[in-house]
Design a protein around this motif. Structure first.
Motif, PDB file in Angstrom:
ATOM      1  N   ARG A  93       0.827  -1.204   0.000  1.00  0.00           N
ATOM      2  CA  ARG A  93       0.000   0.000   0.000  1.00  0.00           C
ATOM      3  C   ARG A  93       0.872   1.269   0.000  1.00  0.00           C
ATOM      4  N   ASP A  94       1.922   1.280   0.830  1.00  0.00           N
ATOM      5  CA  ASP A  94       2.753   2.474   0.961  1.00  0.00           C
ATOM      6  C   ASP A  94       3.555   2.767  -0.304  1.00  0.00           C
ATOM      7  N   LEU A  95       3.945   1.742  -1.038  1.00  0.00           N
ATOM      8  CA  LEU A  95       4.777   1.936  -2.229  1.00  0.00           C
ATOM      9  C   LEU A  95       3.979   1.897  -3.527  1.00  0.00           C
ATOM     10  N   GLN A  96       2.661   1.907  -3.439  1.00  0.00           N
ATOM     11  CA  GLN A  96       1.822   1.829  -4.636  1.00  0.00           C
ATOM     12  C   GLN A  96       2.061   3.023  -5.560  1.00  0.00           C
ATOM     13  N   GLY A  97       2.202   4.224  -5.004  1.00  0.00           N
ATOM     14  CA  GLY A  97       2.454   5.414  -5.829  1.00  0.00           C
ATOM     15  C   GLY A  97       3.759   5.308  -6.592  1.00  0.00           C
ATOM     16  N   LEU A  98       4.801   4.825  -5.934  1.00  0.00           N
ATOM     17  CA  LEU A  98       6.097   4.660  -6.586  1.00  0.00           C
ATOM     18  C   LEU A  98       6.010   3.622  -7.701  1.00  0.00           C
ATOM     19  N   LYS A  99       5.289   2.538  -7.446  1.00  0.00           N
ATOM     20  CA  LYS A  99       5.153   1.488  -8.449  1.00  0.00           C
ATOM     21  C   LYS A  99       4.412   1.994  -9.677  1.00  0.00           C
ATOM     22  N   SER A 100       3.341   2.735  -9.459  1.00  0.00           N
ATOM     23  CA  SER A 100       2.568   3.223 -10.611  1.00  0.00           C
ATOM     24  C   SER A 100       3.363   4.257 -11.403  1.00  0.00           C
ATOM     25  N   ARG A 101       4.107   5.131 -10.733  1.00  0.00           N
ATOM     26  CA  ARG A 101       4.950   6.107 -11.449  1.00  0.00           C
ATOM     27  C   ARG A 101       6.018   5.400 -12.265  1.00  0.00           C
ATOM     28  N   THR A 102       6.609   4.351 -11.716  1.00  0.00           N
ATOM     29  CA  THR A 102       7.637   3.601 -12.429  1.00  0.00           C
ATOM     30  C   THR A 102       7.066   2.950 -13.683  1.00  0.00           C
TER      31      THR A 102
END
Length: 118
Positions: free
Chosen positions: A28-37
């Motif tokens: 959940r916490d790294l979802q934004g980073l994953k989607s940007r990548t």
């Protein structure tokens, strides 16, 4: 003074602070980073393998990434055999440099490099 430390702090004078547990869910916490990548990766387009240019300076190997425009100057490919697969480790602009790389690989790493004209 030593008696105070041995006996500790009186129970009625202690500071009570509740222990707060952090609930960390990495997905959940790294979802934004994953989607940007993923967005940046899709914008970059398909990956092309660009060989490295090998130079030997002062007994050190210098690997450089090269642009597509420079690729037409490459005359020899350097290939390592790993099991059943061939791995291109780079390209050189002349036979002399290719021979130096192959000799260094043989002497220092006991690996054999195949030199293939492009």
């Amino acid at each position: 003074m030593s008696r105070a430390f041995r006996e500790g702090v009186a129970k009625n004078k202690r500071v009570h602070a509740p222990v707060r547990r952090r609930n960390w869910s990495p997905i959940r916490d790294l979802q934004g980073l994953k989607s940007r990548t993923q967005v940046v990766g899709s914008q970059m387009g398909p990956l092309d393998e660009v060989p490295a240019m090998v130079r030997i300076e002062n007994e050190h190997w210098v690997f450089e990434r090269i642009e597509d425009g420079v690729l037409y100057n490459i005359t020899h490919k350097l290939i390592l055999h790993e099991g059943d697969k061939e791995k291109v480790i780079g390209g050189t602009t002349d036979m002399r440099t290719a021979m130096k790389v192959a000799q260094c690989m043989a002497q220092k790493e006991n690996r054999i490099v195949m030199i293939q004209p492009v």
